[in-house]
Design a protein around this motif. Structure first.
Motif, PDB file in Angstrom:
ATOM      1  N   ALA A   1      50.562  38.070  37.185  1.00 23.75           N
ATOM      2  CA  ALA A   1      50.518  39.526  37.544  1.00 23.75           C
ATOM      3  C   ALA A   1      48.910  40.084  37.500  1.00 23.75           C
ATOM      4  O   ALA A   1      49.009  40.843  37.514  1.00 23.75           O
ATOM      5  N   GLU A   2      48.331  40.230  35.650  1.00 24.44           N
ATOM      6  CA  GLU A   2      46.921  40.562  35.406  1.00 24.44           C
ATOM      7  C   GLU A   2      46.243  40.321  36.092  1.00 24.44           C
ATOM      8  O   GLU A   2      44.336  41.503  35.862  1.00 24.44           O
ATOM      9  N   GLN A   3      46.528  39.172  37.152  1.00 21.00           N
ATOM     10  CA  GLN A   3      45.085  39.069  37.861  1.00 21.00           C
ATOM     11  C   GLN A   3      45.870  39.566  40.050  1.00 21.00           C
ATOM     12  O   GLN A   3      44.764  39.587  40.486  1.00 21.00           O
ATOM     13  N   ALA A   4      46.527  40.389  39.664  1.00 21.68           N
ATOM     14  CA  ALA A   4      47.067  40.931  40.673  1.00 21.68           C
ATOM     15  C   ALA A   4      45.585  42.373  40.933  1.00 21.68           C
ATOM     16  O   ALA A   4      44.772  42.682  40.155  1.00 21.68           O
ATOM     17  N   ILE A   5      45.838  43.078  42.231  1.00 23.99           N
ATOM     18  CA  ILE A   5      44.502  43.758  42.519  1.00 23.99           C
ATOM     19  C   ILE A   5      45.230  44.549  43.388  1.00 23.99           C
ATOM     20  O   ILE A   5      46.330  44.972  43.366  1.00 23.99           O
ATOM     21  N   SER A   6      45.110  45.947  43.574  1.00 26.48           N
ATOM     22  CA  SER A   6      45.717  47.415  44.417  1.00 26.48           C
ATOM     23  C   SER A   6      45.502  47.010  45.708  1.00 26.48           C
ATOM     24  O   SER A   6      44.829  46.472  46.818  1.00 26.48           O
ATOM     25  N   VAL A   7      46.305  47.595  46.105  1.00 28.58           N
ATOM     26  CA  VAL A   7      46.349  47.843  47.548  1.00 28.58           C
ATOM     27  C   VAL A   7      45.077  48.026  48.831  1.00 28.58           C
ATOM     28  O   VAL A   7      44.240  47.901  49.243  1.00 28.58           O
ATOM     29  N   ARG A   8      44.391  49.248  47.674  1.00 22.18           N
ATOM     30  CA  ARG A   8      43.484  50.144  48.636  1.00 22.18           C
ATOM     31  C   ARG A   8      41.585  49.169  47.785  1.00 22.18           C
ATOM     32  O   ARG A   8      41.013  48.637  49.316  1.00 22.18           O
ATOM     33  N   GLU A   9      42.004  48.397  46.798  1.00 27.19           N
ATOM     34  CA  GLU A   9      41.004  47.071  46.773  1.00 27.19           C
ATOM     35  C   GLU A   9      40.904  46.188  47.372  1.00 27.19           C
ATOM     36  O   GLU A   9      39.785  45.573  48.101  1.00 27.19           O
ATOM     37  N   ALA A  10      42.072  45.536  48.498  1.00 28.14           N
ATOM     38  CA  ALA A  10      42.926  44.839  48.940  1.00 28.14           C
ATOM     39  C   ALA A  10      41.906  44.562  50.318  1.00 28.14           C
ATOM     40  O   ALA A  10      41.233  43.959  51.082  1.00 28.14           O
ATOM     41  N   LEU A  11      42.799  46.053  51.289  1.00 25.01           N
ATOM     42  CA  LEU A  11      41.932  46.454  51.697  1.00 25.01           C
ATOM     43  C   LEU A  11      40.272  46.306  51.702  1.00 25.01           C
ATOM     44  O   LEU A  11      39.373  46.012  52.706  1.00 25.01           O
ATOM     45  N   ALA A  12      39.837  47.142  50.726  1.00 29.31           N
ATOM     46  CA  ALA A  12      38.466  47.247  50.921  1.00 29.31           C
ATOM     47  C   ALA A  12      37.810  45.426  50.722  1.00 29.31           C
ATOM     48  O   ALA A  12      36.710  45.362  51.228  1.00 29.31           O
ATOM     49  N   ALA A  13      38.391  44.512  50.424  1.00 28.91           N
ATOM     50  CA  ALA A  13      37.523  42.969  50.696  1.00 28.91           C
ATOM     51  C   ALA A  13      38.129  42.192  52.412  1.00 28.91           C
ATOM     52  O   ALA A  13      37.918  41.473  52.134  1.00 28.91           O
ATOM     53  N   SER A  14      38.839  42.921  52.329  1.00 33.52           N
ATOM     54  CA  SER A  14      39.010  43.358  53.560  1.00 33.52           C
ATOM     55  C   SER A  14      38.584  43.266  55.473  1.00 33.52           C
ATOM     56  O   SER A  14      38.798  43.681  56.851  1.00 33.52           O
ATOM     57  N   VAL A  15      37.509  44.423  54.873  1.00 28.27           N
ATOM     58  CA  VAL A  15      36.725  44.270  55.662  1.00 28.27           C
ATOM     59  C   VAL A  15      35.657  44.728  56.613  1.00 28.27           C
ATOM     60  O   VAL A  15      34.335  45.156  56.346  1.00 28.27           O
ATOM     61  N   ASP A  16      34.499  43.482  55.363  1.00 27.83           N
ATOM     62  CA  ASP A  16      33.220  42.844  55.469  1.00 27.83           C
ATOM     63  C   ASP A  16      32.206  43.502  55.119  1.00 27.83           C
ATOM     64  O   ASP A  16      31.291  43.670  55.561  1.00 27.83           O
ATOM     65  N   GLY A  17      32.798  44.541  53.554  1.00 24.49           N
ATOM     66  CA  GLY A  17      31.995  45.227  53.552  1.00 24.49           C
ATOM     67  C   GLY A  17      31.884  46.776  54.086  1.00 24.49           C
ATOM     68  O   GLY A  17      31.308  47.911  53.174  1.00 24.49           O
ATOM     69  N   ARG A  18      32.492  46.475  54.154  1.00 24.74           N
ATOM     70  CA  ARG A  18      32.257  48.198  55.429  1.00 24.74           C
ATOM     71  C   ARG A  18      33.158  49.679  55.434  1.00 24.74           C
ATOM     72  O   ARG A  18      33.923  49.520  54.762  1.00 24.74           O
ATOM     73  N   PRO A  19      32.286  51.023  54.752  1.00 25.20           N
ATOM     74  CA  PRO A  19      32.693  52.022  54.378  1.00 25.20           C
ATOM     75  C   PRO A  19      33.922  52.562  55.306  1.00 25.20           C
ATOM     76  O   PRO A  19      34.029  52.204  55.588  1.00 25.20           O
ATOM     77  N   THR A  20      33.880  54.142  54.414  1.00 24.96           N
ATOM     78  CA  THR A  20      35.273  54.511  55.093  1.00 24.96           C
ATOM     79  C   THR A  20      34.474  55.276  56.186  1.00 24.96           C
ATOM     80  O   THR A  20      33.300  55.235  56.614  1.00 24.96           O
ATOM     81  N   VAL A  21      34.818  54.763  57.575  1.00 26.13           N
ATOM     82  CA  VAL A  21      34.973  55.175  58.957  1.00 26.13           C
ATOM     83  C   VAL A  21      34.106  56.427  58.750  1.00 26.13           C
ATOM     84  O   VAL A  21      34.667  57.497  58.230  1.00 26.13           O
TER      85      VAL A  21
END
Length: 504
Positions: free
Chosen positions: A433-453
């Motif tokens: 679990a020490e290698q887990a990431i947050s929900v926000r971090e996982a989302l940011a890693a899934s949008v091809d580097g795009r910022p908030t709309v």
């Protein structure tokens, strides 16, 4: 490009420090980008309008590692994911042949690393006779063929499985057994529609043996739904260079279909026990190569990176074992090439830091850890603490992007995010679990580097039925977060201002 006005959408802050309005807003997309955002945006004449009804708006999702022909074919193949022994697999083959005696059998999904022994061609021959049988492992790095299939694919007859480079070279010849019905434009279109329904707006296609002509042809036959980056391998690199193509160049005069990177498979896989490691496997006594092995020499690897780099191509280097990761990073450093380490399944901490220093992306498929957890503990032991080290990567400043490796894992970005956040698929506690990431971090890693709309954002968007950051859950354990992510539903997906999925 089509235009669209999305009314009453809640913006989701992809970055932790991003400010977004408290109330829903209207978002106008024209010429492929967001040109207006706020309350009561005026609808230009002729522009379509949809009501988000308070749903959450995020940048469209990307799958950074797919094999799209194999994914398209997977639903038609004999599913062997549940086979726990060679006997299970041969029993399933016999049943399929009894049902369809005139058809070859193409299976997918077995993981023989957990079996009690190695399978043999002899036992497959015993249940198949003259019917060609090709059983592809769940990691795609080896195949168990019967004699009829070996002969049909012009391969030397043997009593063992076909691994790594030999298998990759033979894979494109499967079409001589099964034809092309499973990869028709209609089949591809169904796959793309299924991806769009998950909020996916783009994918990187690493299909073996594919050609750019193949994508150009299907693009003109209705498969122009999502953004695609097509990757070349070494065997088609000459053609790419001769065409003067650089990473990012349009392939069909359409910016949605572009040239991707050069893909290099530098080592094997955990399941096939050919991933190249710094230390021997736990069952090294049973292996021809106790530490796995590279698929290329150091000189060959550097030669390919240098050639791609000088021609304007990025490089995606498959490296699963820690020795392969270290060698890949050394090659990037020496050649100046840019790109990614694909998988980066086991890394040493100093190599993670080196990845950040070099600006090399880590392209990771978190759902693999669900399948690989038990076998990793068996054959890599205490080194499992260095597997899928996404927490290290983000803490050390690595550019992390997520994917599926479909069909090795399902083409589902929400499953990938859930796996990165919770790191378990059953009732057990999260694995390291020490290698887990947050929900926000996982989302940011899934949008091809795009910022908030916002103003100027690319018009690739997804409307989801629930806050994807799951702030409505309040303090919650990762099991609850994982369940919520896996159950996320997507109402609408937009690519370049064009609605490609709408389930409102």
């Amino acid at each position: 490009m089509p235009s669209i006005l999305i009314r009453n959408a809640r913006l989701v802050p992809v970055g932790a420090d991003d400010d977004v309005p408290d109330a829903p807003v209207d978002v106008l997309v024209e010429r492929g980008e967001v040109v207006a955002l706020g309350a009561a945006v005026e609808r230009p004449h002729g522009v379509d309008e949809i009501d988000a009804a308070g749903r959450w708006l995020i940048p469209g999702l990307w799958d950074q590692h797919t094999h799209l022909t194999q994914w398209t074919l997977a639903s038609q193949r004999l599913d062997l994911a549940g086979a726990r022994s060679p006997e299970d697999a041969t029993r399933a083959v016999a049943e399929r042949i009894a049902q369809h005696p005139d058809l070859p059998v193409i299976g997918w999904g077995h993981r023989s690393v957990g079996w009690h022994r190695e399978p043999t061609v002899t036992e497959l021959d015993a249940v198949s006779g003259e019917t060609p049988v090709v059983l592809i492992s769940g990691d795609g790095h080896h195949a168990w063929l019967n004699t009829s299939a070996l002969m049909h694919l012009a391969m030397p007859v043997r009593d063992s499985v076909v691994r790594e480079t030999e298998w990759f070279a033979a894979y494109p010849r499967l079409v001589t057994l099964v034809g092309t019905d499973g990869t028709s434009p209609e089949a591809y279109r169904r796959m793309l529609e299924d991806a769009a329904a998950r909020g996916i707006v783009g994918m990187v296609d690493f299909e073996f043996g594919a050609t750019r002509d193949g994508w150009l042809e299907r693009w003109g036959e209705g498969c122009d739904l999502l953004r695609i980056r097509w990757a070349t391998y070494a065997d088609t690199l000459d053609d790419v260079i001769a065409a003067g193509l650089r990473t990012g160049d349009p392939l069909a005069g359409d910016p949605r279909l572009t040239m991707g990177p050069l893909k290099i498979i530098s080592d094997g896989s955990l399941n096939t026990r050919t991933a190249w490691c710094c230390e021997p496997y736990g069952d090294a006594h049973a292996l021809d190569h106790p530490e796995g092995q590279p698929n290329l020499t150091g000189a060959e690897l550097r030669g390919l990176l240098a050639r791609a780099h000088t021609r304007g191509l990025q490089v995606a280097t498959h490296a699963i074992g820690d020795a392969a990761v270290r060698e890949a990073l050394a090659a990037y450093a020496e050649t100046g090439a840019r790109g990614s380490v694909e998988h980066a399944q086991m890394c040493r901490r100093d190599d993670v830091r080196r990845m950040a220093e070099l600006g090399v992306r880590a392209s990771v498929q978190p759902a693999h850890l669900l399948d690989d957890r038990d076998i990793t503990e068996k054959v890599w032991g205490e080194r499992s603490e260095r597997c899928f080290a996404m927490r290290w990567m983000l803490d050390d400043g690595v550019d992390l992007v997520l994917g599926s490796d479909a069909p090795v894992s399902p083409l589902d970005p929400w499953l990938a995010m859930a796996s990165a956040v919770h790191r378990s698929a059953d009732e057990r506690d999260p694995w390291h679990a020490e290698q887990a990431i947050s929900v926000r971090e996982a989302l940011a890693a899934s949008v091809d580097g795009r910022p908030t709309v916002g103003l100027g954002s690319v018009g690739d968007l997804a409307l989801v039925d629930r806050d994807p950051l799951l702030r409505d859950l309040g303090p919650a354990d990762t099991a609850d977060l994982g369940r919520a992510l896996r159950g996320m539903s997507v109402a609408t997906t937009v690519v370049a201002g064009h609605v490609v999925h709408d389930a409102r």
